[in-house]
Design a protein around this motif. Structure first.
Motif, PDB file in Angstrom:
ATOM      1  N   LEU A  18       0.825  -1.200   0.000  1.00  0.00           N
ATOM      2  CA  LEU A  18       0.000   0.000   0.000  1.00  0.00           C
ATOM      3  C   LEU A  18       0.867   1.260   0.000  1.00  0.00           C
ATOM      4  O   LEU A  18       0.470   2.283  -0.546  1.00  0.00           O
ATOM      5  CB  LEU A  18      -0.918   0.005   1.227  1.00  0.00           C
ATOM      6  CG  LEU A  18      -2.116  -0.932   1.160  1.00  0.00           C
ATOM      7  CD1 LEU A  18      -2.813  -0.995   2.518  1.00  0.00           C
ATOM      8  CD2 LEU A  18      -3.100  -0.485   0.093  1.00  0.00           C
ATOM      9  N   GLY A  19       2.033   1.182   0.630  1.00  0.00           N
ATOM     10  CA  GLY A  19       2.879   2.370   0.738  1.00  0.00           C
ATOM     11  C   GLY A  19       3.935   2.459  -0.346  1.00  0.00           C
ATOM     12  O   GLY A  19       4.756   3.365  -0.324  1.00  0.00           O
ATOM     13  N   LEU A  20       3.912   1.569  -1.313  1.00  0.00           N
ATOM     14  CA  LEU A  20       4.975   1.467  -2.303  1.00  0.00           C
ATOM     15  C   LEU A  20       5.150   2.756  -3.072  1.00  0.00           C
ATOM     16  O   LEU A  20       6.263   3.192  -3.339  1.00  0.00           O
ATOM     17  CB  LEU A  20       4.683   0.318  -3.271  1.00  0.00           C
ATOM     18  CG  LEU A  20       5.810  -0.066  -4.237  1.00  0.00           C
ATOM     19  CD1 LEU A  20       7.043  -0.485  -3.451  1.00  0.00           C
ATOM     20  CD2 LEU A  20       5.359  -1.193  -5.155  1.00  0.00           C
TER      21      LEU A  20
ATOM     22  N   GLU B   4       3.250   4.390 -10.076  1.00  0.00           N
ATOM     23  CA  GLU B   4       2.245   5.092  -9.297  1.00  0.00           C
ATOM     24  C   GLU B   4       1.026   4.224  -8.996  1.00  0.00           C
ATOM     25  O   GLU B   4       0.115   4.660  -8.306  1.00  0.00           O
ATOM     26  CB  GLU B   4       1.801   6.354 -10.044  1.00  0.00           C
ATOM     27  CG  GLU B   4       2.916   7.403 -10.172  1.00  0.00           C
ATOM     28  CD  GLU B   4       2.479   8.603 -10.974  1.00  0.00           C
ATOM     29  OE1 GLU B   4       1.392   8.531 -11.590  1.00  0.00           O
ATOM     30  OE2 GLU B   4       3.213   9.604 -10.995  1.00  0.00           O
ATOM     31  N   GLU B   5       0.980   3.022  -9.524  1.00  0.00           N
ATOM     32  CA  GLU B   5      -0.199   2.177  -9.339  1.00  0.00           C
ATOM     33  C   GLU B   5      -0.085   1.345  -8.070  1.00  0.00           C
ATOM     34  O   GLU B   5       0.940   0.733  -7.790  1.00  0.00           O
ATOM     35  CB  GLU B   5      -0.381   1.243 -10.541  1.00  0.00           C
ATOM     36  CG  GLU B   5      -1.712   0.514 -10.518  1.00  0.00           C
ATOM     37  CD  GLU B   5      -2.001  -0.157 -11.855  1.00  0.00           C
ATOM     38  OE1 GLU B   5      -1.443  -1.236 -12.085  1.00  0.00           O
ATOM     39  OE2 GLU B   5      -2.756   0.420 -12.656  1.00  0.00           O
TER      40      GLU B   5
ATOM     41  N   ASP C 178      -7.397   4.268 -14.525  1.00  0.00           N
ATOM     42  CA  ASP C 178      -6.901   5.645 -14.386  1.00  0.00           C
ATOM     43  C   ASP C 178      -7.000   6.181 -12.959  1.00  0.00           C
ATOM     44  O   ASP C 178      -6.754   7.370 -12.729  1.00  0.00           O
ATOM     45  CB  ASP C 178      -7.637   6.605 -15.335  1.00  0.00           C
ATOM     46  CG  ASP C 178      -7.469   6.219 -16.804  1.00  0.00           C
ATOM     47  OD1 ASP C 178      -6.385   5.712 -17.154  1.00  0.00           O
ATOM     48  OD2 ASP C 178      -8.430   6.409 -17.576  1.00  0.00           O
ATOM     49  N   SER C 179      -7.355   5.313 -11.996  1.00  0.00           N
ATOM     50  CA  SER C 179      -7.441   5.778 -10.605  1.00  0.00           C
ATOM     51  C   SER C 179      -6.127   5.599  -9.850  1.00  0.00           C
ATOM     52  O   SER C 179      -5.956   6.148  -8.761  1.00  0.00           O
ATOM     53  CB  SER C 179      -8.539   5.002  -9.862  1.00  0.00           C
ATOM     54  OG  SER C 179      -8.135   3.658  -9.621  1.00  0.00           O
ATOM     55  N   GLY C 180      -5.218   4.788 -10.415  1.00  0.00           N
ATOM     56  CA  GLY C 180      -3.991   4.464  -9.706  1.00  0.00           C
ATOM     57  C   GLY C 180      -4.116   3.250  -8.815  1.00  0.00           C
ATOM     58  O   GLY C 180      -3.197   2.895  -8.096  1.00  0.00           O
ATOM     59  N   LEU C 181      -5.311   2.591  -8.847  1.00  0.00           N
ATOM     60  CA  LEU C 181      -5.547   1.378  -8.080  1.00  0.00           C
ATOM     61  C   LEU C 181      -5.820   0.216  -9.018  1.00  0.00           C
ATOM     62  O   LEU C 181      -6.352   0.391 -10.107  1.00  0.00           O
ATOM     63  CB  LEU C 181      -6.751   1.545  -7.141  1.00  0.00           C
ATOM     64  CG  LEU C 181      -6.646   2.568  -6.009  1.00  0.00           C
ATOM     65  CD1 LEU C 181      -7.980   2.667  -5.290  1.00  0.00           C
ATOM     66  CD2 LEU C 181      -5.534   2.203  -5.037  1.00  0.00           C
ATOM     67  N   GLN C 182      -5.486  -0.973  -8.561  1.00  0.00           N
ATOM     68  CA  GLN C 182      -5.787  -2.196  -9.305  1.00  0.00           C
ATOM     69  C   GLN C 182      -6.025  -3.320  -8.311  1.00  0.00           C
ATOM     70  O   GLN C 182      -5.374  -3.397  -7.266  1.00  0.00           O
ATOM     71  CB  GLN C 182      -4.637  -2.569 -10.244  1.00  0.00           C
ATOM     72  CG  GLN C 182      -4.947  -3.796 -11.101  1.00  0.00           C
ATOM     73  CD  GLN C 182      -3.777  -4.173 -12.005  1.00  0.00           C
ATOM     74  OE1 GLN C 182      -2.612  -4.025 -11.636  1.00  0.00           O
ATOM     75  NE2 GLN C 182      -4.077  -4.654 -13.191  1.00  0.00           N
TER      76      GLN C 182
ATOM     77  N   GLN D  95      -8.899   8.171  -4.297  1.00  0.00           N
ATOM     78  CA  GLN D  95      -8.816   6.728  -4.498  1.00  0.00           C
ATOM     79  C   GLN D  95      -9.800   5.992  -3.591  1.00  0.00           C
ATOM     80  O   GLN D  95     -10.384   4.976  -3.998  1.00  0.00           O
ATOM     81  CB  GLN D  95      -7.394   6.237  -4.249  1.00  0.00           C
ATOM     82  CG  GLN D  95      -6.408   6.667  -5.333  1.00  0.00           C
ATOM     83  CD  GLN D  95      -5.059   6.001  -5.185  1.00  0.00           C
ATOM     84  OE1 GLN D  95      -4.673   5.577  -4.086  1.00  0.00           O
ATOM     85  NE2 GLN D  95      -4.314   5.915  -6.274  1.00  0.00           N
ATOM     86  N   GLN D  96      -9.992   6.487  -2.374  1.00  0.00           N
ATOM     87  CA  GLN D  96     -10.999   5.891  -1.505  1.00  0.00           C
ATOM     88  C   GLN D  96     -12.377   5.952  -2.165  1.00  0.00           C
ATOM     89  O   GLN D  96     -13.125   4.967  -2.179  1.00  0.00           O
ATOM     90  CB  GLN D  96     -11.049   6.629  -0.161  1.00  0.00           C
ATOM     91  CG  GLN D  96      -9.806   6.478   0.700  1.00  0.00           C
ATOM     92  CD  GLN D  96      -9.945   7.231   2.009  1.00  0.00           C
ATOM     93  OE1 GLN D  96     -10.966   7.126   2.696  1.00  0.00           O
ATOM     94  NE2 GLN D  96      -8.930   7.996   2.375  1.00  0.00           N
TER      95      GLN D  96
END
Length: 336
Positions: free
Chosen positions: A18-20, A39-40, A69-73, A265-266
Protein backbone atom coordinates in the motif's frame (compact mmCIF):
# COMPACT_ATOMS: atom_id res chain seq x y z
CA UNK A 1 -6.02 -15.51 15.28
CA UNK A 2 -5.53 -18.53 13.08
CA UNK A 3 -2.60 -17.13 11.12
CA UNK A 4 -0.45 -16.40 14.17
CA UNK A 5 2.68 -17.55 12.39
CA UNK A 6 2.31 -15.82 9.04
CA UNK A 7 0.06 -12.82 9.78
CA UNK A 8 2.90 -10.44 10.79
CA UNK A 9 4.71 -11.16 7.53
CA UNK A 10 1.53 -10.78 5.49
CA UNK A 11 0.61 -7.61 7.33
CA UNK A 12 4.03 -6.15 6.64
CA UNK A 13 3.75 -7.12 2.99
CA UNK A 14 0.36 -5.46 2.72
CA UNK A 15 1.64 -2.26 4.31
CA UNK A 16 4.64 -2.23 1.99
CA UNK A 17 2.38 -2.79 -1.02
CA UNK A 18 0.00 0.00 0.00
CA UNK A 19 2.88 2.37 0.74
CA UNK A 20 4.97 1.47 -2.30
CA UNK A 21 4.13 4.58 -4.27
CA UNK A 22 5.13 6.88 -1.40
CA UNK A 23 8.59 5.41 -0.84
CA UNK A 24 10.18 7.95 -3.21
CA UNK A 25 10.23 11.52 -1.92
CA UNK A 26 9.08 14.44 -4.04
CA UNK A 27 12.63 15.72 -4.51
CA UNK A 28 14.28 12.37 -5.23
CA UNK A 29 15.45 11.79 -8.78
CA UNK A 30 14.73 8.17 -9.55
CA UNK A 31 14.28 6.81 -13.06
CA UNK A 32 11.59 4.16 -12.80
CA UNK A 33 11.31 3.67 -16.54
CA UNK A 34 7.54 3.45 -16.15
CA UNK A 35 5.95 6.30 -14.23
CA UNK A 36 2.39 4.97 -14.61
CA UNK A 37 3.33 1.53 -13.26
CA UNK A 38 5.28 3.08 -10.37
CA UNK A 39 2.24 5.09 -9.30
CA UNK A 40 -0.20 2.18 -9.34
CA UNK A 41 -1.21 0.58 -6.05
CA UNK A 42 -2.21 -3.08 -6.05
CA UNK A 43 -4.89 -4.23 -3.60
CA UNK A 44 -5.21 -7.92 -2.79
CA UNK A 45 -8.80 -9.16 -3.00
CA UNK A 46 -9.72 -12.67 -1.78
CA UNK A 47 -12.79 -14.89 -1.68
CA UNK A 48 -13.73 -18.57 -1.35
CA UNK A 49 -15.68 -19.03 -4.60
CA UNK A 50 -14.42 -21.05 -7.54
CA UNK A 51 -12.77 -19.23 -10.48
CA UNK A 52 -15.92 -19.62 -12.61
CA UNK A 53 -18.22 -18.01 -10.04
CA UNK A 54 -19.67 -14.58 -10.96
CA UNK A 55 -17.88 -12.99 -7.99
CA UNK A 56 -14.65 -13.71 -9.88
CA UNK A 57 -15.74 -13.64 -13.53
CA UNK A 58 -18.02 -10.60 -13.29
CA UNK A 59 -17.17 -8.78 -10.06
CA UNK A 60 -13.39 -8.54 -10.28
CA UNK A 61 -13.24 -7.33 -13.93
CA UNK A 62 -15.97 -4.78 -13.19
CA UNK A 63 -13.97 -3.36 -10.29
CA UNK A 64 -10.80 -3.07 -12.33
CA UNK A 65 -12.63 -1.50 -15.27
CA UNK A 66 -14.10 1.11 -12.95
CA UNK A 67 -10.70 1.73 -11.35
CA UNK A 68 -8.98 2.45 -14.66
CA UNK A 69 -6.90 5.64 -14.39
CA UNK A 70 -7.44 5.78 -10.61
CA UNK A 71 -3.99 4.46 -9.71
CA UNK A 72 -5.55 1.38 -8.08
CA UNK A 73 -5.79 -2.20 -9.30
CA UNK A 74 -7.31 -5.35 -7.79
CA UNK A 75 -5.43 -8.66 -7.76
CA UNK A 76 -7.83 -11.49 -6.94
CA UNK A 77 -7.21 -14.73 -5.05
CA UNK A 78 -10.15 -17.06 -5.65
CA UNK A 79 -11.23 -20.46 -4.32
CA UNK A 80 -10.03 -19.96 -0.76
CA UNK A 81 -6.35 -19.65 -1.70
CA UNK A 82 -5.79 -17.39 1.31
CA UNK A 83 -8.23 -19.09 3.68
CA UNK A 84 -11.92 -19.61 4.42
CA UNK A 85 -14.32 -16.72 5.03
CA UNK A 86 -13.58 -16.55 8.74
CA UNK A 87 -9.83 -16.52 8.12
CA UNK A 88 -10.10 -13.92 5.36
CA UNK A 89 -11.98 -11.56 7.67
CA UNK A 90 -9.34 -12.10 10.35
CA UNK A 91 -6.65 -11.14 7.84
CA UNK A 92 -8.54 -8.02 6.74
CA UNK A 93 -9.15 -7.04 10.36
CA UNK A 94 -5.45 -7.40 11.18
CA UNK A 95 -4.34 -5.50 8.07
CA UNK A 96 -2.75 -8.55 6.44
CA UNK A 97 -5.22 -8.50 3.53
CA UNK A 98 -6.72 -5.53 1.72
CA UNK A 99 -10.17 -6.75 0.67
CA UNK A 100 -12.27 -9.89 1.18
CA UNK A 101 -15.74 -11.14 0.31
CA UNK A 102 -17.74 -12.61 3.20
CA UNK A 103 -21.34 -13.44 4.00
CA UNK A 104 -23.50 -11.88 6.74
CA UNK A 105 -23.21 -14.85 9.10
CA UNK A 106 -19.43 -14.46 9.17
CA UNK A 107 -19.69 -10.70 9.72
CA UNK A 108 -22.09 -11.55 12.55
CA UNK A 109 -19.12 -12.90 14.53
CA UNK A 110 -17.84 -9.30 14.69
CA UNK A 111 -21.22 -7.50 14.85
CA UNK A 112 -24.17 -9.72 15.70
CA UNK A 113 -26.81 -7.68 13.89
CA UNK A 114 -25.00 -8.23 10.58
CA UNK A 115 -26.06 -11.88 10.49
CA UNK A 116 -29.71 -10.94 10.11
CA UNK A 117 -29.16 -10.39 6.37
CA UNK A 118 -28.93 -14.20 6.09
CA UNK A 119 -32.29 -14.69 7.81
CA UNK A 120 -34.97 -16.94 6.35
CA UNK A 121 -37.64 -15.13 4.31
CA UNK A 122 -36.30 -11.70 5.26
CA UNK A 123 -36.64 -10.24 1.75
CA UNK A 124 -39.50 -10.47 -0.73
CA UNK A 125 -37.27 -10.24 -3.83
CA UNK A 126 -33.84 -9.10 -5.01
CA UNK A 127 -34.94 -5.47 -5.33
CA UNK A 128 -36.02 -5.53 -1.67
CA UNK A 129 -32.62 -7.03 -0.77
CA UNK A 130 -30.74 -4.26 -2.61
CA UNK A 131 -32.86 -1.48 -1.14
CA UNK A 132 -32.24 -2.80 2.37
CA UNK A 133 -28.51 -3.50 2.21
CA UNK A 134 -27.97 -0.04 0.70
CA UNK A 135 -30.41 1.69 3.07
CA UNK A 136 -30.45 3.26 6.53
CA UNK A 137 -30.83 0.02 8.52
CA UNK A 138 -27.77 -1.53 6.90
CA UNK A 139 -25.80 1.69 7.21
CA UNK A 140 -26.33 1.70 10.97
CA UNK A 141 -25.19 -1.93 11.19
CA UNK A 142 -22.13 -1.32 9.00
CA UNK A 143 -21.21 1.71 11.17
CA UNK A 144 -21.42 -0.43 14.30
CA UNK A 145 -19.29 -3.10 12.61
CA UNK A 146 -16.70 -0.52 11.62
CA UNK A 147 -16.53 0.97 15.11
CA UNK A 148 -16.28 -2.38 16.89
CA UNK A 149 -13.86 -4.16 14.57
CA UNK A 150 -12.39 -1.81 11.98
CA UNK A 151 -14.04 -3.88 9.23
CA UNK A 152 -15.47 -1.57 6.57
CA UNK A 153 -18.23 -2.83 4.25
CA UNK A 154 -17.71 -1.17 0.88
CA UNK A 155 -20.54 -2.87 -1.02
CA UNK A 156 -23.10 -5.69 -0.91
CA UNK A 157 -23.43 -8.09 -3.85
CA UNK A 158 -26.34 -10.38 -4.66
CA UNK A 159 -25.14 -13.97 -4.20
CA UNK A 160 -28.29 -15.83 -5.20
CA UNK A 161 -31.60 -17.16 -3.93
CA UNK A 162 -31.23 -20.33 -1.89
CA UNK A 163 -33.39 -23.34 -2.75
CA UNK A 164 -33.67 -26.85 -1.33
CA UNK A 165 -32.50 -29.99 -3.13
CA UNK A 166 -33.66 -33.35 -1.80
CA UNK A 167 -34.42 -36.97 -2.62
CA UNK A 168 -38.15 -36.34 -2.05
CA UNK A 169 -40.52 -33.73 -3.41
CA UNK A 170 -41.05 -31.04 -0.78
CA UNK A 171 -44.24 -28.98 -0.58
CA UNK A 172 -44.43 -28.37 3.18
CA UNK A 173 -42.21 -29.00 6.19
CA UNK A 174 -43.89 -32.38 6.76
CA UNK A 175 -42.16 -33.74 3.66
CA UNK A 176 -38.75 -33.32 5.31
CA UNK A 177 -39.74 -34.99 8.57
CA UNK A 178 -37.00 -37.45 9.55
CA UNK A 179 -34.69 -36.18 6.79
CA UNK A 180 -31.17 -34.88 7.42
CA UNK A 181 -30.44 -31.51 5.85
CA UNK A 182 -26.93 -30.15 5.44
CA UNK A 183 -26.58 -26.47 6.33
CA UNK A 184 -23.62 -24.14 7.04
CA UNK A 185 -22.30 -24.17 10.58
CA UNK A 186 -24.11 -21.19 12.13
CA UNK A 187 -27.02 -21.01 14.61
CA UNK A 188 -29.13 -19.14 12.08
CA UNK A 189 -28.83 -22.01 9.60
CA UNK A 190 -29.62 -24.60 12.23
CA UNK A 191 -32.93 -22.79 12.72
CA UNK A 192 -33.39 -22.61 8.96
CA UNK A 193 -33.17 -26.41 8.63
CA UNK A 194 -35.78 -26.83 11.32
CA UNK A 195 -38.07 -24.26 9.68
CA UNK A 196 -37.85 -26.30 6.47
CA UNK A 197 -38.71 -29.42 8.49
CA UNK A 198 -35.39 -31.27 8.44
CA UNK A 199 -32.79 -32.26 11.00
CA UNK A 200 -29.77 -29.96 10.62
CA UNK A 201 -26.25 -31.25 10.22
CA UNK A 202 -23.13 -29.22 9.46
CA UNK A 203 -20.74 -30.33 6.75
CA UNK A 204 -18.06 -28.62 4.65
CA UNK A 205 -19.36 -27.73 1.20
CA UNK A 206 -16.67 -29.85 -0.44
CA UNK A 207 -17.99 -32.95 1.35
CA UNK A 208 -21.66 -32.48 0.44
CA UNK A 209 -21.61 -34.25 -2.95
CA UNK A 210 -20.28 -37.47 -1.44
CA UNK A 211 -22.62 -37.15 1.53
CA UNK A 212 -25.63 -36.91 -0.81
CA UNK A 213 -24.33 -39.71 -3.01
CA UNK A 214 -23.83 -42.08 -0.08
CA UNK A 215 -27.05 -41.08 1.68
CA UNK A 216 -25.29 -39.65 4.73
CA UNK A 217 -27.47 -36.59 4.23
CA UNK A 218 -30.83 -36.37 2.46
CA UNK A 219 -30.71 -32.82 1.18
CA UNK A 220 -28.95 -29.48 1.10
CA UNK A 221 -29.79 -25.87 0.26
CA UNK A 222 -27.90 -23.35 -1.85
CA UNK A 223 -28.34 -20.86 -4.70
CA UNK A 224 -28.78 -22.38 -8.16
CA UNK A 225 -25.28 -21.43 -9.44
CA UNK A 226 -23.71 -23.08 -6.37
CA UNK A 227 -25.84 -26.20 -6.84
CA UNK A 228 -24.72 -26.40 -10.46
CA UNK A 229 -21.02 -25.70 -9.87
CA UNK A 230 -20.95 -28.48 -7.26
CA UNK A 231 -22.99 -30.86 -9.47
CA UNK A 232 -25.54 -31.57 -6.76
CA UNK A 233 -28.14 -32.11 -9.49
CA UNK A 234 -26.33 -35.39 -10.25
CA UNK A 235 -27.05 -36.85 -6.81
CA UNK A 236 -30.45 -35.32 -5.96
CA UNK A 237 -33.88 -36.00 -7.45
CA UNK A 238 -35.56 -32.65 -6.83
CA UNK A 239 -34.80 -28.97 -6.62
CA UNK A 240 -37.66 -27.46 -4.62
CA UNK A 241 -38.04 -23.73 -5.27
CA UNK A 242 -38.39 -22.66 -1.66
CA UNK A 243 -36.55 -19.35 -2.18
CA UNK A 244 -35.96 -19.27 1.57
CA UNK A 245 -33.00 -16.88 1.60
CA UNK A 246 -32.31 -14.07 -0.85
CA UNK A 247 -28.66 -13.77 -0.05
CA UNK A 248 -25.86 -11.31 -0.45
CA UNK A 249 -22.15 -11.21 0.26
CA UNK A 250 -20.19 -8.15 1.31
CA UNK A 251 -16.93 -6.65 0.04
CA UNK A 252 -15.02 -5.78 3.20
CA UNK A 253 -11.86 -3.76 3.78
CA UNK A 254 -9.81 -2.50 6.72
CA UNK A 255 -10.89 1.00 7.74
CA UNK A 256 -7.41 2.15 8.79
CA UNK A 257 -5.71 0.81 5.67
CA UNK A 258 -8.30 2.27 3.32
CA UNK A 259 -8.19 5.65 5.05
CA UNK A 260 -4.47 5.71 4.25
CA UNK A 261 -5.29 5.99 0.55
CA UNK A 262 -5.79 9.44 -1.01
CA UNK A 263 -9.40 10.57 -0.75
CA UNK A 264 -9.98 10.36 -4.50
CA UNK A 265 -8.82 6.73 -4.50
CA UNK A 266 -11.00 5.89 -1.51
CA UNK A 267 -14.01 7.27 -3.35
CA UNK A 268 -13.01 5.51 -6.59
CA UNK A 269 -12.78 2.17 -4.77
CA UNK A 270 -16.19 2.53 -3.15
CA UNK A 271 -17.78 3.51 -6.46
CA UNK A 272 -16.04 0.63 -8.25
CA UNK A 273 -17.32 -2.01 -5.81
CA UNK A 274 -20.82 -0.50 -6.04
CA UNK A 275 -20.67 -0.61 -9.86
CA UNK A 276 -19.53 -4.22 -9.67
CA UNK A 277 -22.62 -5.09 -7.61
CA UNK A 278 -24.77 -4.44 -10.67
CA UNK A 279 -22.60 -6.66 -12.85
CA UNK A 280 -22.59 -9.51 -10.34
CA UNK A 281 -26.37 -9.37 -9.95
CA UNK A 282 -26.84 -9.55 -13.72
CA UNK A 283 -24.50 -12.53 -14.00
CA UNK A 284 -26.08 -14.38 -11.06
CA UNK A 285 -29.62 -13.88 -12.35
CA UNK A 286 -28.62 -15.01 -15.84
CA UNK A 287 -27.06 -18.18 -14.40
CA UNK A 288 -30.10 -18.87 -12.22
CA UNK A 289 -32.39 -18.66 -15.23
CA UNK A 290 -30.06 -20.57 -17.53
CA UNK A 291 -29.51 -23.55 -15.22
CA UNK A 292 -33.20 -23.90 -14.41
CA UNK A 293 -34.04 -23.89 -18.13
CA UNK A 294 -31.29 -26.43 -18.80
CA UNK A 295 -32.55 -28.77 -16.07
CA UNK A 296 -36.14 -28.39 -17.20
CA UNK A 297 -35.11 -29.46 -20.71
CA UNK A 298 -32.77 -32.27 -19.69
CA UNK A 299 -34.73 -33.67 -16.75
CA UNK A 300 -31.43 -34.21 -14.95
CA UNK A 301 -33.15 -32.99 -11.79
CA UNK A 302 -36.87 -32.40 -11.42
CA UNK A 303 -37.87 -28.80 -10.73
CA UNK A 304 -40.61 -28.60 -8.12
CA UNK A 305 -42.34 -25.22 -8.11
CA UNK A 306 -45.33 -26.55 -6.17
CA UNK A 307 -43.93 -25.33 -2.85
CA UNK A 308 -46.15 -23.84 -0.15
CA UNK A 309 -43.91 -20.82 0.43
CA UNK A 310 -46.49 -19.17 2.71
CA UNK A 311 -46.32 -22.23 4.97
CA UNK A 312 -42.54 -21.94 5.31
CA UNK A 313 -42.69 -18.16 5.68
CA UNK A 314 -45.15 -18.49 8.56
CA UNK A 315 -42.92 -21.06 10.28
CA UNK A 316 -39.99 -18.65 10.03
CA UNK A 317 -42.07 -15.79 11.43
CA UNK A 318 -43.06 -17.93 14.41
CA UNK A 319 -39.46 -18.60 15.43
CA UNK A 320 -36.90 -16.13 14.15
CA UNK A 321 -38.03 -12.87 15.82
CA UNK A 322 -38.00 -14.53 19.26
CA UNK A 323 -34.79 -16.54 18.89
CA UNK A 324 -32.38 -13.80 17.81
CA UNK A 325 -31.50 -10.45 19.35
CA UNK A 326 -32.10 -8.67 16.05
CA UNK A 327 -35.67 -9.98 15.83
CA UNK A 328 -37.20 -6.49 15.92
CA UNK A 329 -35.04 -5.37 12.99
CA UNK A 330 -36.08 -8.52 11.09
CA UNK A 331 -39.73 -7.54 11.50
CA UNK A 332 -39.02 -3.93 10.54
CA UNK A 333 -37.37 -5.00 7.28
CA UNK A 334 -40.26 -7.33 6.46
CA UNK A 335 -42.76 -4.54 7.06
CA UNK A 336 -40.83 -2.26 4.70
Amino acid sequence: MRYSGSAPFLAASAVIALGLTSCVGDDAEVDTGDTEAAEETELRFAHVYDPEHPVETCGVPAINDALEDSGLQISSYAAGQLGNEEELLEQVQSGALDLAVAGPSFLGVWEQNAELFDATYLFTDVDHFEETVNGDIAEDIWNDLRESSGLDVLSSWYYGTRHLTSDVEVTTSEDLSGKTLRVPEAPLYQTLAEVLGGSPTSMALGEVYLGLQQGTIDGQENPVPTIASNSFQEVQDYINLTGHVIQGVMVVGNQDALSGLPEDQQEALREATADAADEVRTCIEEEEESYLEEWADSGEIEINDDVDVDHFRERAAERIPDEFEWGDIYLEIQED
